[in-house]
Design an enzyme around this catalytic site. Structure first.
Site, mmCIF file in Angstrom:
data_model
loop_
_atom_site.group_PDB
_atom_site.id
_atom_site.type_symbol
_atom_site.label_atom_id
_atom_site.label_comp_id
_atom_site.label_asym_id
_atom_site.label_seq_id
_atom_site.Cartn_x
_atom_site.Cartn_y
_atom_site.Cartn_z
ATOM 1 N N CYS A 126 0.871 -1.174 0.000
ATOM 2 C CA CYS A 126 0.000 0.000 0.000
ATOM 3 C C CYS A 126 0.903 1.217 0.000
ATOM 4 O O CYS A 126 1.557 1.514 1.001
ATOM 5 C CB CYS A 126 -0.912 0.003 1.233
ATOM 6 S SG CYS A 126 -1.972 1.473 1.328
ATOM 7 N N GLU A 134 -3.974 1.344 -5.858
ATOM 8 C CA GLU A 134 -3.067 0.257 -6.216
ATOM 9 C C GLU A 134 -2.896 0.252 -7.728
ATOM 10 O O GLU A 134 -3.756 0.743 -8.457
ATOM 11 C CB GLU A 134 -3.613 -1.092 -5.716
ATOM 12 C CG GLU A 134 -2.610 -2.209 -5.747
ATOM 13 C CD GLU A 134 -1.301 -1.864 -5.038
ATOM 14 O OE1 GLU A 134 -0.355 -1.437 -5.755
ATOM 15 O OE2 GLU A 134 -1.226 -1.999 -3.809
#
Length: 255
Positions: free
Chosen positions: A2, A111
């Site tokens: 992340c 992402e």
């Protein structure tokens, strides 16, 4: 992993979700990046019966974990994530797993799906948000790093786990999400050892998130507006196949 996320909920919404004292006003953040200050939530001293003091407190920490034993952060890699599968035994995170587990408020994360280089297709960014909307809590770890001159800085990392079936086509990792009913268990570092909360470090259920393709505006830290989360059309999967070789020619090439 992340590497970017957002927190666009109001201070009131965050306070209510985490059962905090009222937070000072702050703007929505659409593109939170490593090394920036982030909001974190930690367990406070237990309140006495009848007290109005909250059991949790919120404060800012630097996104980029620095273990207490590091002498020079410039010579240490930037740790923005901690792998849940190994954090309990890893030297960098072992102490924080036992003593400083935190929650990190978010409203979603970004992402990138990265096709093989030989396809010639550029990475595609996705805005991954809870289908129900609202605030969520990432599992995190915190460490207060002290420099030789006595100055201190609170640092934090987001815990990750293997991606569930819904996110795996984009990336193999995803943040650990802690549900509200498990906040107390995760934050209780006084009576619960890391092994007793290991079951919380699992992928969230497959229908929890939805992933929306977005533009590459999020790639640039200076872009911070709501247009970062505007969905865009994506290329058909066929375009991600390796390009066909060009017909041979009689002209020689140095390449």
């Amino acid at each position: 992993m992340c590497g970017r996320y957002a927190l666009t909920a109001t201070p009131k919404e965050i306070s209510e979700f985490f059962d905090l004292a009222d937070l000072d006003d702050f703007p929505a953040r659409y593109n939170i990046a490593p090394t920036q200050p982030i909001l974190v939530v930690m367990s406070s001293e237990r309140r006495e019966p009848g007290s109005n003091l909250p059991e949790r407190r919120a404060f800012l920490a630097r996104w980029g974990f620095i273990p207490g034993w590091v002498k020079d952060p410039k010579e240490f890699p930037l740790l923005i994530n901690a792998r849940s599968e190994t954090a309990i035994g890893k030297a960098s995170f072992r102490a924080a797993m036992r003593h400083r587990r935190i929650l990190i408020p978010a409203t979603g994360f970004y992402e990138w799906r990265r096709p093989p280089k030989e396809t010639g297709v550029r990475p595609q960014a996705y805005w991954v948000r809870p289908k129900r909307g609202g605030v969520i809590a990432f599992a995190g770890l915190m460490e207060t790093w002290s420099s030789a001159d006595g100055s201190e800085v609170d640092t934090a990392a987001i815990m990750t786990t293997r991606a569930n079936a819904a996110i795996h086509p984009i990336h193999e990792r995803m943040p650990v999400v802690i549900k509200p009913e498990d906040f107390d268990r995760w934050l209780d570092c006084k009576t619960r050892e890391p092994r007793e909360v290991a079951d919380l470090m699992q992928p969230v259920q497959e229908d929890f998130f939805e992933a929306l393709p977005v533009s590459d505006l999020v790639n640039k830290v200076s872009n911070m507006g709501p247009d970062l989360q505007k969905p865009v059309a994506v290329s058909p999967p066929e375009e991600e196949l390796p390009k066909k070789a060009k017909p041979d020619s009689s002209q020689m090439s140095l390449f």
